[in-house]
Design an enzyme around this catalytic site. Structure first.
Site, short mmCIF file in Angstrom:
data_model
loop_
_atom_site.label_atom_id
_atom_site.label_comp_id
_atom_site.label_asym_id
_atom_site.label_seq_id
_atom_site.Cartn_x
_atom_site.Cartn_y
_atom_site.Cartn_z
N ASN B 84 0.80 -1.22 0.00
CA ASN B 84 0.00 0.00 0.00
C ASN B 84 0.83 1.28 0.00
O ASN B 84 0.32 2.36 0.26
CB ASN B 84 -0.95 0.01 1.21
CG ASN B 84 -1.82 -1.22 1.23
OD1 ASN B 84 -1.70 -2.07 2.11
ND2 ASN B 84 -2.68 -1.35 0.23
N LYS B 90 4.93 7.44 -1.47
CA LYS B 90 3.60 7.99 -1.17
C LYS B 90 2.72 6.92 -0.54
O LYS B 90 2.71 5.78 -0.99
CB LYS B 90 2.96 8.52 -2.45
CG LYS B 90 2.41 9.92 -2.32
CD LYS B 90 1.63 10.33 -3.56
CE LYS B 90 0.15 10.19 -3.32
NZ LYS B 90 -0.65 10.32 -4.52
N VAL B 91 1.98 7.31 0.49
CA VAL B 91 1.16 6.34 1.21
C VAL B 91 -0.26 6.36 0.67
O VAL B 91 -0.85 7.41 0.47
CB VAL B 91 1.13 6.66 2.72
CG1 VAL B 91 0.35 5.61 3.47
CG2 VAL B 91 2.54 6.76 3.26
N CYS B 92 -0.80 5.17 0.40
CA CYS B 92 -2.17 5.05 -0.07
C CYS B 92 -3.00 4.43 1.04
O CYS B 92 -2.93 3.24 1.28
CB CYS B 92 -2.22 4.18 -1.32
SG CYS B 92 -3.87 3.90 -1.94
N ILE B 93 -3.74 5.27 1.77
CA ILE B 93 -4.53 4.76 2.89
C ILE B 93 -5.82 5.57 2.98
O ILE B 93 -5.83 6.76 2.70
CB ILE B 93 -3.71 4.84 4.21
CG1 ILE B 93 -4.47 4.18 5.36
CG2 ILE B 93 -3.32 6.25 4.55
CD1 ILE B 93 -3.64 3.98 6.60
#
Lengths: 404, 174
Positions: B84, B90-93
């Site tokens: 993720n 870059k964080v995808c949350i």
């Protein structure tokens, strides 16, 4: 850097938190403290409004939020700007609490209380007395006694640091500043509004000069009796009065939400009506107008509304802050964009290199076709179209990658 | 106090104070510099009982000017292999996704961003995301494949990254 240090370090001390009460004699006061705060800005409620789902926020906070999405931030139920209702009593309560907070906190601090048992009792009484004042219980004799007991050098010294809201411009500052030159300057800078502001302050029947001369004439040592006087004033005020907004509010209509289909000329006309600056792009103008509408409507929810000139000041501050932040805030995304653009360029080069042979084959084929068919123009355009298709494919590849 | 600062400034200061007064285990966060409240650097320690354990992962939080109405963006500076987290960090949350911005309704509205969320909640969510990847909406497809098909290799890469994050170099046996 010396100036900039202030943003974080100097202000960190001033931030109040419900947990401040956890070390006091009444840790449960932290519940009251946090209940009186807006869940959006985490500060004390300013001009609180009630949503249709029963939740309370600062008027300006919820208006800004709702203009983006019509949902209550707490329960996510649909909430509309038209459904917001002001809660004037809560406004008075919150104002009282935030104004008296530092003093209250000082008087229930455990280290101070440990000194003597007598003071303990006095402090307990002080709190219960203050709560009774809220209930509009008149016990002026009692309160004067208790406040005299409460008088300590510590308390009186710190009086200077107590922040108060200027009744004219709504800015928080030390009381001594307001009593000094600030209020005069504030009034002088806008002579037209002077009457209105004076009316606001003289609700209790005295003029501004009387009001402040009373305060300034008192020495710091006498401040305890001064508090008593202030409180007896509060006591005399009927509960109906504590929920009365200045008459000025009634004459003002709420502004409707901005109609974004409005032509630029009409938008400019509308902004001119309120003396809002009209420079910048259409988007900037719309944002400015929206913020002004939020500020304007939120102001009407306040117990102490300010005049439009101050709203314009706030609007300008809001905009300069946004512009100041912008470069800092957008730099990383811009960098990221540049990186992706670079990557895209590299990838398209790689793609071109990979398929070089394929391309040249196509060109060769096309040329031979041209010779065969003898219709040069048609085949040429076909070629271009083919290349275009390839380009599209390449971009859609990149797009999917980015989306993932 | 803060008469010249807007809601975002005050809110960020408040959250900073809260993080200083009541620190959360495994999380450190503060503004990058004293004159810029809108860029924060934070450190998340790898969750226990995962390949990420003992790792120190540094990330950058970038706040929008209308915070807390819009969510910040989060980007890891330390290389970290995770289904993720994009390859660029870059964080995808879901907690960092703006509310009302999901036409597919994949994420329920209450787990997305709202002004009631906070920096602390973001970092805790990211920490639990690191421990428990969601392979159904991968940001890094290769990492997701590796996680699903070749867990040993995945674990080995992550453990190497943990060593790198600590600045430890293993000397291969002669």
């Amino acid at each position: 850097m010396a100036l900039s240090n202030g943003i974080v370090i100097d202000n960190l001390e001033d931030i109040s938190d419900p947990s401040d009460w956890s070390t006091s004699k009444f840790p449960n006061l932290s519940q009251l403290d946090s209940s009186l705060r807006c869940q959006i800005c985490k500060d004390f409620l300013k001009a609180p409004v009630l949503t249709s789902c029963g939740h309370t926020f600062c008027s300006i906070c919820i208006r800004r939020f709702i203009s983006d999405s019509n949902k209550c931030p707490i329960c996510l139920e649909e909430t509309y700007e038209s459904g917001l209702r002001k809660v004037l009593l809560l406004d008075s309560i919150t104002k009282w609490f935030s104004n008296n907070r530092s003093e209250l906190l000082k008087s229930v601090k455990i280290d101070q209380v440990n000194d003597s048992q007598d003071e303990d009792d006095a402090n307990c009484e002080l709190i219960s007395n203050n709560i009774q004042i809220l209930d509009n219980d008149s016990k002026s004799a009692d309160s004067s006694k208790i406040f005299t007991i409460n008088e300590s050098p510590n308390n009186t010294e710190k009086k200077d640091d107590v922040l108060a809201e200027c009744p004219i411009c709504g800015v928080f500052m030390p009381i001594t500043d307001i009593q000094g030159t600030h209020i005069e300057n504030c009034l002088k800078s806008n002579p037209e509004d002077m009457k209105k502001s004076t009316q606001k302050v003289t609700r209790n029947g005295s003029t501004i000069s009387q009001f402040f001369s009373e305060r300034t004439n008192k020495t710091l040592q006498k401040s305890s009796s001064h508090i008593t006087q202030q409180n007896s004033l509060t006591q005399n005020e009927s509960s109906a009065q504590s929920q009365l907004q200045p008459k000025l509010v009634k004459t003002k209509q709420r502004l409707a939400n901005l109609d974004t289909s409005l032509s630029t000329i009409k938008l400019r006309e509308k902004m001119n009506l309120f003396n809002i600056p009209t420079q910048g792009t259409r988007i900037q103008m719309e944002q400015r107008m929206k913020e002004f509408i939020n500020l304007y409507n939120a102001n009407l929810d306040s117990m102490n509304p300010v005049n439009d000139r101050i709203l314009l000041d706030r609007l300008q501050k809001w905009e300069t802050l946004i512009n100041n932040i912008k470069p800092k805030h957008t730099t990383p995304p811009i960098n990221a964009d540049e990186q992706t653009i670079k990557r895209q360029k590299i990838e398209s080069k790689e793609w071109n290199n990979k398929n070089k042979d394929h391309f040249s084959d196509l060109i060769k084929q096309a040329r031979s076709n041209m010779k065969k068919q003898k219709n040069k123009v048609k085949t040429d355009s076909d070629n271009i179209e083919r290349d275009d298709d390839k380009e599209h494919e390449q971009f859609s590849d990149n797009d999917t990658e980015l989306l993932l | 106090m803060s008469k010249n600062y807007n809601t975002a400034h005050k809110r960020l200061l408040r959250e900073l104070k809260e993080l200083i007064d009541h620190p959360v285990e495994g999380i450190i966060a503060s503004p990058v510099s004293d004159d810029d409240l809108f860029n924060w650097r934070c450190v998340i320690s790898g969750p226990v009982d995962t390949p990420y354990e003992y790792g120190i992962f540094e990330a950058l939080l970038t706040f929008p000017k209308d915070y807390p109405l819009s969510p910040p963006k989060m980007k890891f500076l330390t290389p970290i292999l995770h289904p993720n987290i994009y390859k660029n960090g870059k964080v995808c949350i879901s907690i960092l996704h703006e509310s009302g911005n999901d036409p597919l309704n994949y994420e329920s509205a209450d787990e997305r961003w709202g002004p009631l969320q906070s920096i602390e909640k973001i970092l805790l969510s990211v920490s639990s995301m690191i421990a428990d990847p969601n392979p159904n909406s991968p940001a890094d497809v290769d990492a997701a494949k590796l996680w699903r098909d070749n867990r040993d290799k995945y674990t080995a890469i992550v453990k190497q990254q943990v060593l790198d994050s600590l600045g430890i170099k293993l000397i291969p046996k002669a």
